[in-house]
Write a protein that holds these residues in place. Structure first.
Motif, short mmCIF file in Angstrom:
data_model
loop_
_atom_site.label_atom_id
_atom_site.label_comp_id
_atom_site.label_asym_id
_atom_site.label_seq_id
_atom_site.Cartn_x
_atom_site.Cartn_y
_atom_site.Cartn_z
N GLN A 202 0.86 -1.19 0.00
CA GLN A 202 0.00 0.00 0.00
C GLN A 202 0.89 1.23 0.00
OE1 GLN A 202 -2.47 -0.67 3.42
NE2 GLN A 202 -3.92 -1.90 2.25
N THR A 203 0.64 2.11 -0.96
CA THR A 203 1.50 3.28 -1.15
C THR A 203 0.62 4.52 -1.36
OG1 THR A 203 1.47 2.94 -3.54
CG2 THR A 203 3.25 1.88 -2.33
N PRO A 204 1.19 5.74 -1.15
CA PRO A 204 0.39 6.94 -1.39
C PRO A 204 -0.04 7.03 -2.85
CG PRO A 204 2.56 7.51 -0.46
CD PRO A 204 2.52 6.03 -0.62
N ARG A 205 0.85 6.65 -3.75
CA ARG A 205 0.55 6.70 -5.19
C ARG A 205 1.32 5.59 -5.89
NH1 ARG A 205 4.96 8.91 -7.51
NH2 ARG A 205 6.40 9.97 -6.09
N LEU A 206 1.02 5.34 -7.17
CA LEU A 206 1.73 4.32 -7.93
C LEU A 206 3.08 4.89 -8.38
CD1 LEU A 206 -1.28 3.02 -10.09
CD2 LEU A 206 -0.55 2.26 -7.81
N PRO A 207 4.19 4.13 -8.25
CA PRO A 207 5.50 4.67 -8.65
C PRO A 207 5.61 4.86 -10.16
CG PRO A 207 5.70 2.36 -8.02
CD PRO A 207 4.29 2.75 -7.75
N LYS A 208 6.46 5.82 -10.56
CA LYS A 208 6.74 6.02 -12.00
C LYS A 208 7.93 5.13 -12.37
CE LYS A 208 5.55 10.97 -11.89
NZ LYS A 208 6.25 11.67 -10.80
N ALA A 209 8.23 5.00 -13.66
CA ALA A 209 9.37 4.18 -14.11
C ALA A 209 10.66 4.72 -13.47
CB ALA A 209 9.47 4.22 -15.63
N GLY A 210 11.45 3.83 -12.92
CA GLY A 210 12.74 4.22 -12.35
C GLY A 210 12.67 4.83 -10.97
N GLU A 211 11.47 4.91 -10.42
CA GLU A 211 11.30 5.61 -9.14
C GLU A 211 11.17 4.63 -7.98
OE1 GLU A 211 8.40 9.17 -7.48
OE2 GLU A 211 7.55 7.56 -8.68
N ALA B 37 -6.01 6.05 -3.29
CA ALA B 37 -7.34 6.17 -3.90
C ALA B 37 -7.98 4.79 -4.09
CB ALA B 37 -7.23 6.89 -5.23
N GLY B 38 -7.25 3.73 -3.68
CA GLY B 38 -7.79 2.38 -3.83
C GLY B 38 -7.56 1.80 -5.21
N GLU B 39 -6.82 2.53 -6.05
CA GLU B 39 -6.50 2.01 -7.40
C GLU B 39 -5.28 1.11 -7.31
OE1 GLU B 39 -7.56 5.94 -10.04
OE2 GLU B 39 -5.70 5.91 -8.89
N THR C 273 -9.73 -1.59 -4.53
CA THR C 273 -10.59 -2.15 -5.57
C THR C 273 -10.02 -3.45 -6.17
OG1 THR C 273 -9.50 -0.81 -7.26
CG2 THR C 273 -11.46 0.13 -6.22
N THR C 274 -8.86 -3.90 -5.67
CA THR C 274 -8.25 -5.12 -6.22
C THR C 274 -9.23 -6.29 -6.09
OG1 THR C 274 -6.14 -4.33 -5.34
CG2 THR C 274 -6.19 -6.57 -6.20
N GLY C 275 -9.49 -6.95 -7.20
CA GLY C 275 -10.36 -8.13 -7.16
C GLY C 275 -11.84 -7.82 -7.18
N ALA C 276 -12.23 -6.54 -7.29
CA ALA C 276 -13.66 -6.21 -7.31
C ALA C 276 -14.33 -6.85 -8.53
CB ALA C 276 -13.86 -4.70 -7.33
N GLY C 277 -13.61 -6.84 -9.65
CA GLY C 277 -14.15 -7.48 -10.85
C GLY C 277 -14.34 -8.98 -10.64
N THR D 99 -13.03 -2.80 1.93
CA THR D 99 -11.96 -3.23 2.83
C THR D 99 -10.75 -3.68 2.00
OG1 THR D 99 -13.06 -5.38 3.02
CG2 THR D 99 -13.33 -3.87 4.86
N SER D 100 -9.59 -3.72 2.64
CA SER D 100 -8.38 -3.99 1.87
C SER D 100 -8.19 -5.47 1.61
CB SER D 100 -7.17 -3.38 2.57
OG SER D 100 -6.82 -4.17 3.65
N GLY D 101 -7.37 -5.74 0.60
CA GLY D 101 -7.11 -7.12 0.21
C GLY D 101 -8.09 -7.59 -0.85
#
Ligand code: RIB
Ligand code: NA
Length: 309
Positions: free
Chosen positions: A18-27, A103-105, A251-255, A291-293
């Motif tokens: 779990q992170t504040p945002r998704l990392p960029k390439a090389g970050e 953001a749950g993405e 939202t992981t696995g909501a689909g 909820t998470s997971g």
């Protein structure tokens, strides 16, 4: 033994940060939490169906390793039959590196490993179960040829088929559409498959027409918080089935929760309209995002309002 829902698909060990945002390439960025869970689209869908109260079996392959052993126990704990769960020493149990932002993405990398070694031999051994199933569900985290063969075997035996083309591949063999009673995908998968942009309900209507024209019985295009669009072969226009807004944590696995629920309704209420099933499946999936997971967030029958059954 007869199973209501048979899933031919993947098992993955989810390694979640779990992170504040998704990392960029090389970050490199700091995350706040790490956990390991049971995932894989196939198994997720199977476990959601089982938790709603149908008899399920999973046709899959894991490694002869710690994660594979743990996964088999997870199926047992969730009342999923393991009669057709194979273990191989030729590859490791599938793994998914998942990053979830505030953001749950999410962004996911999968290494399918043992999942790719599930093939025609195993399907033949599972044929008695496939034949007697009410619904068979497939995705694309195993060898696509194995998924196609499973869908074809189900079709030959008049078993209802649900196909979730996830993760999507751009040049999906058109035979997948022909063997799908319900073809169910999300926005980004629909974009990849059709080349249309699907960023609103209007775009979803157009993409669903295109997908349906390729030969499936019905299309469900899921739109996250906007619910989904349903289009059936007998009808000219698609229906937007909205969802009620919830605060998304993960939202992981909501689909997968949606598809597991859909398989449940197809098995238990075969005469219910697809729109009604989709509306109820939206409600099941919307519980999972709060909820998470992945599987840890999938509701059980007793957690849900009785009117959903
Ligand atoms: O759909 C969510 C799933 O995709 C995760 O559980 C992960 O394993 C990946 O397969
Ligand atoms: Na969740």
């Amino acid at each position: 033994e007869a199973f209501d829902v048979v899933v031919v698909g993947s098992c993955m060990t989810d390694l979640v940060s779990q992170t504040p945002r998704l990392p960029k390439a090389g970050e490199t960025i700091h995350g706040h939490k790490f956990f390991i869970g049971f995932g894989g689209k196939g198994a997720n869908q199977c476990i959601q169906a089982a938790r709603l109260g149908v008899k399920t079996t999973m046709i899959c392959k894991v490694g002869k390793d710690f994660f594979g052993d743990a996964y088999i126990q997870n199926f047992k704990d969730n009342n999923v039959s393991t009669d057709f769960v194979w273990q191989t020493s030729d590859a490791a149990t599938g793994a998914a590196s998942i990053t979830v932002n505030d953001a749950g993405e999410n962004a996911i990398v999968i290494v399918a490993g043992a999942n790719m070694l599930l093939g025609g031999d195993e399907l033949q051994k599972a044929l008695p179960a496939i034949r007697k199933a009410k619904v068979l569900v497939c995705q694309l985290e195993i060898n696509p040829q194995t998924s196609l063969q499973a869908l074809q075997m189900a079709r030959d035996n008049k078993v209802k088929t649900v196909f979730n083309p996830a993760p999507a591949i751009p040049d999906l063999d058109y035979n997948f559409y022909k063997v799908s009673d319900v073809f169910c995908c999300n926005e980004s998968e629909a974009e990849l498959l059709t080349g249309f942009s699907v960023n609103n309900v209007e775009g979803a209507h157009r993409a669903s027409q295109e997908l349906l024209s390729r030969g499936c019985g019905a299309v469900i295009l899921t739109l996250g918080p906007q619910g989904c669009v349903v289009l059936k072969a007998q009808e000219k226009t698609s229906t937007h089935v909205p969802s009620t807004a919830v605060a998304a944590v993960d939202t992981t696995g909501a689909g997968d929760s949606f598809i597991g629920a859909l398989a449940f309704y197809l098995a238990v209420h075969p005469t219910m309209t697809l729109e009604e099933m989709a509306g109820r499946a939206n409600q099941v999936a919307s519980v999972s995002v709060q909820t998470s997971g992945t599987q840890t967030s999938f509701p059980f029958r007793q957690d849900l309002p009785a009117k959903l059954f």
